[in-house]
Design an enzyme around this catalytic site. Structure first.
Site, PDB file in Angstrom:
ATOM      1  N   ALA A  38       0.840  -1.206   0.000  1.00 22.35           N
ATOM      2  CA  ALA A  38       0.000   0.000   0.000  1.00 22.35           C
ATOM      3  C   ALA A  38       0.870   1.249   0.000  1.00 22.35           C
ATOM      4  O   ALA A  38       0.644   2.187  -0.780  1.00 22.35           O
ATOM      5  CB  ALA A  38      -0.938  -0.006   1.202  1.00 22.35           C
ATOM      6  N   TYR A  39       1.869   1.280   0.852  1.00 22.98           N
ATOM      7  CA  TYR A  39       2.758   2.443   0.930  1.00 22.98           C
ATOM      8  C   TYR A  39       3.530   2.626  -0.371  1.00 22.98           C
ATOM      9  O   TYR A  39       3.581   3.727  -0.940  1.00 22.98           O
ATOM     10  CB  TYR A  39       3.727   2.276   2.094  1.00 22.98           C
ATOM     11  CG  TYR A  39       4.705   3.426   2.257  1.00 22.98           C
ATOM     12  CD1 TYR A  39       4.273   4.653   2.744  1.00 22.98           C
ATOM     13  CD2 TYR A  39       6.050   3.272   1.926  1.00 22.98           C
ATOM     14  CE1 TYR A  39       5.169   5.708   2.905  1.00 22.98           C
ATOM     15  CE2 TYR A  39       6.941   4.310   2.081  1.00 22.98           C
ATOM     16  CZ  TYR A  39       6.494   5.526   2.565  1.00 22.98           C
ATOM     17  OH  TYR A  39       7.375   6.577   2.706  1.00 22.98           O
TER      18      TYR A  39
END
Length: 228
Positions: free
Chosen positions: A134-135
């Site tokens: 996600a990051y």
């Protein structure tokens, strides 16, 4: 480095970490700085809230410099174990927040004929950190947004660039999985984490009159980790 007289900078995530270091560095150069943060700062702000962002724009009016530092690491887990809620939250803050701030404040810079925008990306956007899908993906989106907007307004006098640090000793990383940080340090030829003040020096340069022929670019500050 020089800046326009009476220049004003708005820094999101400015209450701590890289944002706070950017605020200190720009203020020491004579720039009037406003920090916006969900946990302190001059203005309380959730960058993922469109109404809050527009309200801040209405209160502040035109600014000269926008530094988008607000962000979260998000879940440190295998992709298959990442919840959709965690995925969406990471994108809301890291991507939507950067988009909303640019959408709110860049038009007035264009009308004035001068402006500087610096978006905080990450070396993870280029390398892809395992267990941080996600990051990594959200910061890759920040890079693509920066390149697109930089080209879109390239003839207006407003420059839009991104900074891509490796791991930095910030409060945000205090809760990052230690395995992720250890991997980052192993991959860094300087064999250490960066300091917020080091990133702030690069950001301050990108916000200054010294930069005039760079937009839509990504500047690595990774202790030698970056390979392209």
């Amino acid at each position: 480095m020089t800046y326009p007289s009476h220049a004003t900078a708005l820094i999101t995530g400015g209450a701590s970490g890289i944002g706070a270091a950017c605020a200190k560095t720009l203020a020491s150069a004579g720039v009037m700085v406003v920090t916006a943060d969900i946990n302190g700062g001059d203005e309380h702000l959730d960058v993922s809230d469109p109404q809050a962002v527009e309200g801040l724009r209405d209160r502040l009016g035109r600014i000269d410099i926008l530094v988008n530092c607000a962000g979260v690491v998000g879940p440190s887990s295998p992709l298959a174990e990442t919840s959709l809620d965690d995925w969406h939250r990471t994108f809301r803050i890291n991507v939507d927040g950067t988009f909303l701030m640019c959408r709110a404040f860049v038009p007035a810079m264009i009308r004035a004929g001068w402006g500087r925008v610096v978006n905080m990306a990450s070396i993870a956007a280029k390398d892809g950190n395992p267990n941080q899908s996600a990051y990594s993906a959200s910061k890759a989106a920040v890079i693509a947004m920066t390149k697109s907007l930089g080209k879109e307004i390239a003839t207006t006098g407003v420059l839009v660039n991104a900074v891509a640090p490796a791991a930095v000793t910030t409060p945000m990383n205090a809760t990052t999985d230690s395995a992720v940080l250890e991997r980052s340090q192993r991959l860094t030829p300087m064999q250490r984490m960066g300091e917020p003040e080091e990133v702030a020096e690069l950001v301050a340069w990108l916000c200054s009159n010294s930069v005039s022929f760079s937009t839509g670019a990504v500047y690595d500050i990774s202790g030698g980790r970056a390979s392209y």
